[in-house]
Write a protein that holds these residues in place. Structure first.
Motif, PDB file in Angstrom:
ATOM      1  N   UNK A   1     103.514   6.007 -10.246  1.00 22.13           N
ATOM      2  CA  UNK A   1     102.726   7.250  -9.459  1.00 22.13           C
ATOM      3  C   UNK A   1     101.570   6.096  -8.581  1.00 22.13           C
ATOM      4  N   UNK A   2     100.792   5.449  -9.715  1.00 21.62           N
ATOM      5  CA  UNK A   2      99.760   5.445  -9.506  1.00 21.62           C
ATOM      6  C   UNK A   2      99.383   4.219  -8.149  1.00 21.62           C
ATOM      7  N   UNK A   3     100.479   3.058  -8.674  1.00 20.18           N
ATOM      8  CA  UNK A   3     100.784   2.662  -6.675  1.00 20.18           C
ATOM      9  C   UNK A   3     100.902   3.229  -5.660  1.00 20.18           C
ATOM     10  N   UNK A   4     101.717   4.697  -5.727  1.00 20.54           N
ATOM     11  CA  UNK A   4     101.962   5.440  -4.659  1.00 20.54           C
ATOM     12  C   UNK A   4     100.734   5.929  -4.392  1.00 20.54           C
ATOM     13  N   UNK A   5      99.825   6.822  -4.886  1.00 16.77           N
ATOM     14  CA  UNK A   5      98.867   7.431  -5.015  1.00 16.77           C
ATOM     15  C   UNK A   5      97.802   6.231  -4.522  1.00 16.77           C
ATOM     16  N   UNK A   6      97.605   5.393  -4.312  1.00 12.65           N
ATOM     17  CA  UNK A   6      96.015   4.173  -3.969  1.00 12.65           C
ATOM     18  C   UNK A   6      96.705   4.090  -3.127  1.00 12.65           C
ATOM     19  N   UNK A   7      98.609   4.066  -2.278  1.00 17.16           N
ATOM     20  CA  UNK A   7      98.314   3.934  -1.001  1.00 17.16           C
ATOM     21  C   UNK A   7      98.155   4.730  -0.453  1.00 17.16           C
ATOM     22  N   UNK A   8      98.600   5.933  -0.627  1.00 13.42           N
ATOM     23  CA  UNK A   8      97.877   7.257  -0.046  1.00 13.42           C
ATOM     24  C   UNK A   8      96.790   7.744   0.308  1.00 13.42           C
ATOM     25  N   UNK A   9      96.015   6.964  -0.885  1.00  7.07           N
ATOM     26  CA  UNK A   9      93.900   6.923  -0.402  1.00  7.07           C
ATOM     27  C   UNK A   9      94.373   6.131   0.516  1.00  7.07           C
ATOM     28  N   UNK A  10      94.527   5.239   0.100  1.00  5.92           N
ATOM     29  CA  UNK A  10      94.016   4.101   1.692  1.00  5.92           C
ATOM     30  C   UNK A  10      94.696   4.605   2.436  1.00  5.92           C
ATOM     31  N   UNK A  11      96.069   4.994   3.226  1.00  5.32           N
ATOM     32  CA  UNK A  11      96.482   5.451   4.213  1.00  5.32           C
ATOM     33  C   UNK A  11      95.375   6.654   4.766  1.00  5.32           C
ATOM     34  N   UNK A  12      94.682   7.227   4.148  1.00 10.82           N
ATOM     35  CA  UNK A  12      94.517   9.093   4.458  1.00 10.82           C
ATOM     36  C   UNK A  12      92.943   8.701   4.700  1.00 10.82           C
ATOM     37  N   UNK A  13      92.101   7.109   3.862  1.00  9.09           N
ATOM     38  CA  UNK A  13      90.964   6.484   4.333  1.00  9.09           C
ATOM     39  C   UNK A  13      90.928   5.963   5.770  1.00  9.09           C
ATOM     40  N   UNK A  14      92.286   5.203   5.768  1.00 11.80           N
ATOM     41  CA  UNK A  14      92.539   4.070   7.166  1.00 11.80           C
ATOM     42  C   UNK A  14      92.165   5.328   8.547  1.00 11.80           C
ATOM     43  N   UNK A  15      92.911   6.301   8.280  1.00  9.01           N
ATOM     44  CA  UNK A  15      92.951   7.440   9.488  1.00  9.01           C
ATOM     45  C   UNK A  15      92.136   7.828   9.234  1.00  9.01           C
ATOM     46  N   UNK A  16      91.048   8.045   8.612  1.00  9.97           N
ATOM     47  CA  UNK A  16      90.299   8.877   8.396  1.00  9.97           C
ATOM     48  C   UNK A  16      88.847   8.547   9.272  1.00  9.97           C
TER      49      UNK A  16
END
Length: 92
Positions: free
Chosen positions: A42-57
């Motif tokens: 779950x922690x890995x998934x959350x980090x990946x989501x946050x990184x993708x969100x940051x990239x898109x922003x």
């Protein structure tokens, strides 16, 4: 919870059987190992989501194309949904 040996009581409900299956298969040594692995995933998934969100922003902020006004976006969305409704009615 600074103590790594803290004991928690967790109600797993329907997931309890899945945990036991993982232990029975030998994939994990204990239910604690299964839960720990799940939390790490779950922690890995959350980090990946946050990184993708940051990239898109960052990508959106770097985009030099003009932004749409709220009115223009509303008009486009209204036209898009109207087209979908029309197509749905035509296929029935």
């Amino acid at each position: 919870m600074d103590d790594p040996n803290t004991t928690l009581t967790v109600t797993l409900g329907d997931l309890a059987e899945k945990v036991e299956e993982r232990v029975r298969s030998g994939e994990y040594d204990s239910p604690s190992d299964v839960v720990r692995a799940g939390l790490e995933a779950l922690a890995r998934e959350e980090r990946a989501f946050e990184a993708e969100l940051k990239r898109k922003v960052e990508e959106a902020l770097a985009d030099s194309r003009p932004w749409l006004s709220a009115d223009e976006m509303s008009n486009r969305m209204r036209a898009y949904h109207q087209e979908r409704l029309t197509r749905a009615r035509d296929t029935v």
